[in-house]
Design a protein around this motif. Sequence first.
Motif, PDB file in Angstrom:
ATOM      1  N   ILE B  65       0.842  -1.207   0.000  1.00 15.01           N
ATOM      2  CA  ILE B  65       0.000   0.000   0.000  1.00 15.01           C
ATOM      3  C   ILE B  65       0.878   1.258   0.000  1.00 15.01           C
ATOM      4  CG2 ILE B  65      -1.667   1.336   1.380  1.00 15.01           C
ATOM      5  CD1 ILE B  65      -2.867  -1.428   2.193  1.00 15.01           C
ATOM      6  N   THR B  66       1.939   1.236   0.832  1.00 12.05           N
ATOM      7  CA  THR B  66       2.844   2.394   0.910  1.00 12.05           C
ATOM      8  C   THR B  66       3.494   2.650  -0.459  1.00 12.05           C
ATOM      9  OG1 THR B  66       3.306   1.722   3.159  1.00 12.05           O
ATOM     10  CG2 THR B  66       4.754   3.396   2.235  1.00 12.05           C
ATOM     11  N   PHE B  67       3.962   1.566  -1.100  1.00 14.44           N
ATOM     12  CA  PHE B  67       4.603   1.694  -2.400  1.00 14.44           C
ATOM     13  C   PHE B  67       3.628   2.284  -3.432  1.00 14.44           C
ATOM     14  CE2 PHE B  67       5.669  -0.059  -6.597  1.00 14.44           C
ATOM     15  CZ  PHE B  67       6.935   0.488  -6.763  1.00 14.44           C
ATOM     16  N   ALA B  68       2.383   1.780  -3.421  1.00 17.42           N
ATOM     17  CA  ALA B  68       1.374   2.258  -4.369  1.00 17.42           C
ATOM     18  C   ALA B  68       1.095   3.747  -4.163  1.00 17.42           C
ATOM     19  CB  ALA B  68       0.094   1.450  -4.208  1.00 17.42           C
ATOM     20  N   VAL B  69       0.995   4.152  -2.898  1.00 12.78           N
ATOM     21  CA  VAL B  69       0.714   5.562  -2.589  1.00 12.78           C
ATOM     22  C   VAL B  69       1.858   6.451  -3.065  1.00 12.78           C
ATOM     23  CG1 VAL B  69       0.454   7.218  -0.683  1.00 12.78           C
ATOM     24  CG2 VAL B  69      -0.860   5.105  -0.674  1.00 12.78           C
ATOM     25  N   ILE B  70       3.105   5.996  -2.795  1.00 14.97           N
ATOM     26  CA  ILE B  70       4.274   6.792  -3.211  1.00 14.97           C
ATOM     27  C   ILE B  70       4.315   6.893  -4.740  1.00 14.97           C
ATOM     28  CG2 ILE B  70       6.813   6.817  -3.285  1.00 14.97           C
ATOM     29  CD1 ILE B  70       6.726   5.605  -0.443  1.00 14.97           C
ATOM     30  N   ALA B  71       4.091   5.771  -5.444  1.00 11.92           N
ATOM     31  CA  ALA B  71       4.132   5.757  -6.915  1.00 11.92           C
ATOM     32  C   ALA B  71       3.064   6.685  -7.484  1.00 11.92           C
ATOM     33  CB  ALA B  71       3.923   4.329  -7.412  1.00 11.92           C
ATOM     34  N   TYR B  72       1.866   6.601  -6.952  1.00 11.91           N
ATOM     35  CA  TYR B  72       0.756   7.435  -7.419  1.00 11.91           C
ATOM     36  C   TYR B  72       1.087   8.923  -7.223  1.00 11.91           C
ATOM     37  CZ  TYR B  72      -3.970   9.362  -7.744  1.00 11.91           C
ATOM     38  OH  TYR B  72      -5.052  10.103  -8.086  1.00 11.91           O
ATOM     39  N   GLY B  73       1.627   9.235  -6.048  1.00  9.21           N
ATOM     40  CA  GLY B  73       1.989  10.614  -5.716  1.00  9.21           C
ATOM     41  C   GLY B  73       3.061  11.140  -6.660  1.00  9.21           C
TER      42      GLY B  73
END
Lengths: 182, 148
Positions: B65-73
């Motif tokens: 989830i953290t990785f997805a949030v960072i990538a999206y950001g």
Amino acid sequence: MSDYSDKELLTLFKNIEKRNFAFNLIVRKYQVKLYWHIRKIVIKHDDTDDILQNTFIKVWKGLEGFREDSKLYTWLYRIATNESLTYLKQQKTRYLLPLVDYENQLKESLESDEYFNGDEIQRRLHKAILDLPEKQRIVFNMKYFDEMKYDDMAEILKTSVGALKASYHHAVKKIEKKFKED
Amino acid sequence: MKNFNKKLEKFKANSKNPFSVPKGYFDDFPSRMQDRIISEQKEYIWVIRLFRYVKPQFALAFMIITFAVIAYGTVNFILSNRTTNGIDNELYTRIMEVDPTEFSEQHFLEVLFEEERKVNDHKNDEMEFYIHYLVDEDIDYGTLIDEL
């Protein structure tokens, strides 16, 4: 009954192998005092039994982190008092009762309680005590029945000695008035 | 008040505790308490075991989830900055309007030079206008310097 001092009991409790034994000694040493303290607040035996068990469960969970800033005895009383007050609050909110109705219920349970064997004067006294506000009732019980020092009471109830003296004085006046009325 | 206090004390001395407990209550209570503590401990151990079992799965899910949030950001940040480059909007539109399929670096440079040339032509026109004015009005260089 155990002859261990509170300090010895706490040292024993810190030893994991002797923890259960130490806790058993603590229960044996304080069960009677705490039972009567709770009983005078909630009146019924069954409720007192539940609250006393919950009190000791909390003691078991919290004793490891007990920093000995206060005496073990006052800490136990504080837990028992808080548990009793929480229980009363739950009862009032569960049945959506106003304060007066709940106190009337307690008075009725005093009449019907098979474990209350007092004479007429004692019944009148306990009914008059039940008319007092919760905190004032606890102060009166601790001073009159348990003969506790004001300093210890202040530590348990987290109030000043002056406020406790005033509270006790008001409680006695209200009980006297109630006796004159009846 | 003092009399009533004395009365209360006397009353307490002469009377027993009116409340009572079931027979053997205080003898049984410590062992009942011990049983409850043991069952609480079992429950606690069960919760701890469950937590230990699900902890790696929770950690993995948290990482994803953290990785997805960072990538999206990051993607959002890059996209939002893309349009705010140094090229003036009109020029950019003109470049793109020519023929988006034939867009090349060479073409882009030509348009830029053309823009610069236009500015220079405009400056030359202004210069010529001033010269003609000075000649027409017959103003010599010395007079102009004196006036300034």
